[in-house]
Design a protein around this motif. Sequence first.
Motif, short mmCIF file in Angstrom:
data_model
loop_
_atom_site.label_atom_id
_atom_site.label_comp_id
_atom_site.label_asym_id
_atom_site.label_seq_id
_atom_site.Cartn_x
_atom_site.Cartn_y
_atom_site.Cartn_z
N TYR A 138 163.19 -33.15 43.66
CA TYR A 138 163.35 -34.44 44.33
C TYR A 138 164.81 -34.81 44.51
CZ TYR A 138 158.35 -35.19 43.64
OH TYR A 138 156.98 -35.07 43.68
N GLU A 139 165.06 -35.72 45.44
CA GLU A 139 166.41 -36.23 45.68
C GLU A 139 167.00 -36.73 44.36
OE1 GLU A 139 168.75 -39.56 48.41
OE2 GLU A 139 166.57 -39.62 48.22
N GLY A 140 168.24 -36.37 44.12
CA GLY A 140 168.88 -36.73 42.87
C GLY A 140 168.77 -35.66 41.81
N HIS A 141 167.84 -34.69 42.04
CA HIS A 141 167.69 -33.54 41.15
C HIS A 141 167.51 -33.94 39.68
CE1 HIS A 141 169.39 -30.31 44.07
NE2 HIS A 141 168.70 -31.25 44.70
N LYS A 142 166.69 -34.96 39.44
CA LYS A 142 166.37 -35.39 38.08
C LYS A 142 164.91 -35.11 37.73
CE LYS A 142 170.47 -37.00 37.25
NZ LYS A 142 171.37 -36.30 36.30
N LYS A 143 164.10 -34.77 38.73
CA LYS A 143 162.70 -34.48 38.47
C LYS A 143 162.20 -33.48 39.51
CE LYS A 143 161.21 -38.56 41.08
NZ LYS A 143 160.38 -39.79 41.06
N ALA A 144 161.07 -32.86 39.19
CA ALA A 144 160.51 -31.84 40.08
C ALA A 144 159.00 -31.82 39.98
CB ALA A 144 161.08 -30.47 39.73
N SER A 329 164.18 -31.97 32.74
CA SER A 329 163.54 -31.51 31.52
C SER A 329 162.06 -31.34 31.77
CB SER A 329 163.77 -32.52 30.39
OG SER A 329 163.07 -33.73 30.66
N SER A 330 161.35 -30.79 30.79
CA SER A 330 159.91 -30.59 30.98
C SER A 330 159.18 -31.92 31.15
CB SER A 330 159.33 -29.82 29.77
OG SER A 330 159.41 -30.59 28.59
N LYS A 331 159.75 -32.99 30.58
CA LYS A 331 159.12 -34.31 30.72
C LYS A 331 159.15 -34.81 32.16
CE LYS A 331 160.28 -35.80 26.02
NZ LYS A 331 161.02 -36.80 25.20
N HIS A 332 160.07 -34.25 32.94
CA HIS A 332 160.20 -34.68 34.33
C HIS A 332 159.74 -33.59 35.30
CE1 HIS A 332 163.19 -37.29 32.20
NE2 HIS A 332 162.53 -38.19 32.90
N MET A 333 158.90 -32.68 34.79
CA MET A 333 158.29 -31.65 35.63
C MET A 333 156.80 -31.91 35.73
SD MET A 333 160.24 -28.24 34.20
CE MET A 333 159.27 -27.16 35.23
N ASN A 334 156.34 -32.27 36.91
CA ASN A 334 154.91 -32.49 37.14
C ASN A 334 154.32 -31.18 37.65
OD1 ASN A 334 152.38 -33.67 37.61
ND2 ASN A 334 152.95 -34.23 39.70
N MET A 335 153.48 -30.54 36.84
CA MET A 335 152.95 -29.24 37.19
C MET A 335 151.48 -29.36 37.55
SD MET A 335 154.94 -26.79 34.48
CE MET A 335 154.96 -25.44 35.64
N VAL A 336 151.15 -28.97 38.78
CA VAL A 336 149.78 -29.06 39.28
C VAL A 336 149.40 -27.75 39.95
CG1 VAL A 336 150.05 -31.55 39.67
CG2 VAL A 336 150.38 -29.96 41.57
N THR A 337 148.13 -27.61 40.25
CA THR A 337 147.63 -26.46 41.01
C THR A 337 147.19 -26.94 42.38
OG1 THR A 337 146.87 -25.38 38.98
CG2 THR A 337 145.91 -24.61 41.05
N MET A 338 147.48 -26.18 43.41
CA MET A 338 147.02 -26.53 44.75
C MET A 338 145.53 -26.82 44.71
SD MET A 338 147.23 -24.25 48.26
CE MET A 338 146.02 -23.04 47.66
N PRO A 339 145.07 -27.95 45.26
CA PRO A 339 143.65 -28.31 45.20
C PRO A 339 142.75 -27.24 45.83
CG PRO A 339 144.96 -30.20 45.84
CD PRO A 339 145.88 -29.02 45.88
N ASP A 367 159.13 -36.55 49.92
CA ASP A 367 159.85 -36.65 48.66
C ASP A 367 159.25 -37.72 47.75
OD1 ASP A 367 161.91 -35.48 47.11
OD2 ASP A 367 163.23 -37.18 47.46
N ARG A 368 157.92 -37.77 47.75
CA ARG A 368 157.21 -38.73 46.90
C ARG A 368 156.43 -38.00 45.81
NH1 ARG A 368 155.28 -41.05 51.92
NH2 ARG A 368 153.21 -40.33 51.30
N ALA A 369 156.01 -38.74 44.81
CA ALA A 369 155.20 -38.17 43.75
C ALA A 369 153.84 -37.76 44.29
CB ALA A 369 155.02 -39.19 42.62
N ILE A 370 153.28 -36.69 43.75
CA ILE A 370 151.95 -36.25 44.16
C ILE A 370 150.92 -37.24 43.63
CG2 ILE A 370 150.23 -34.42 43.88
CD1 ILE A 370 152.55 -32.45 43.61
#
Length: 390
Positions: A138-144, A329-339, A367-370
Amino acid sequence: MSAESTPDPGIPGSTGTPGNTGPTGEPTADGPRRRGKGRRRKQRGRRKGLLIMAWTAAGIVVLGGTGAGYLYFKLNGNIKSVDIDQALGTDRPTKVDNGSENILVLGSDTRSGSNKKLGGGTDDGSARSDTAMIIHVYEGHKKASVVSIPRDTLIDRPSCTDTAGTVHDAASGVMFNSAYSTGGAACAVKTVESLSGIRMDHYLEVDFSGFEKLIDELGGVDVTTTKAIDDPDSHLKLKAGTHTLDGEQALGLVRTRHGVGDGSDLGRIQLQQAFIKALVDQVKHVGLFTSPTKLYALADTATKAVTTDSDLGTVNSLMSFTNGLKGISSKHMNMVTMPVQYDPADPNRVVVSQAKAKQVWTALKNDRAIPKAATQGNASGEAAGVVTAS
């Protein structure tokens, strides 16, 4: 609808894919080795200077410094790169200029050299991909957000041109990972862009042999298993509890699909995502700076393991790119599987849940949260929570 297929290592007697891993599909070495009892003491090291981000079955390693002389040129020469932009031309999704970046990360097995013993089969030099993830920074490179694409997904593969200039025809109802085995990195990127409508800014590929060596260089990774895992196919046997996984065990974990969950590729993805979070957390505490020899050995292993797009094909370029990710960090990594949902005609295959997948792609484009609604009610693999960071 028909799927191009070869035997799947994860499901005995099932039909698999050109991207699968051979008769056994897993490391052929003897059983896993458990390193001692209890947790390895973690040394606190400085973050400045080196950052290692490892995603699936794979990892991204960066040497934090410009380097000089022989060592720099040796590391620089280790990195393999492919010119994705030239192969794909201009028929691609428009690049979104909102400060975000999208990276396709693949874990692969070339079936040659040291990878042969890890994947089984013959030393034919062919290439197969086991792991595919879209990393949206994401913009700012603080989360992914990390979106895993199941290799068993039935898709319509677009026509594509590989980096050698060979044109490959489109195909309907084929496995997702047939794109890589058909036309390599360029066709894999083309297929992901066709599937998502999102332009991939970069491409990173890590081979399984390099992944195993990298984990060993790091001194292993600490994980906790909430259930016992016993998978003869991957030669992985772990009791419930805390373990320091060496390279062989870590590779077995990210490739296993039996003895945990429902035995599907989706369950394997959940294990991969949990392992990646554990690895990202642990790297921050590894004492790499107490030994220049260890630092160089790690950088040498990492650069030999990675293949990038041409824009990241030097140590400096790769360093500059990943230096911008050090705040995640891992706390700011949202990991999902393609539906996806299981294919009614074949429970060993999945098909895209189009409406929910569109929500995922739309969110990333903007650039929004899933949205949580997009990740609920999908086929899951039932392996969530089995592996956690220690």
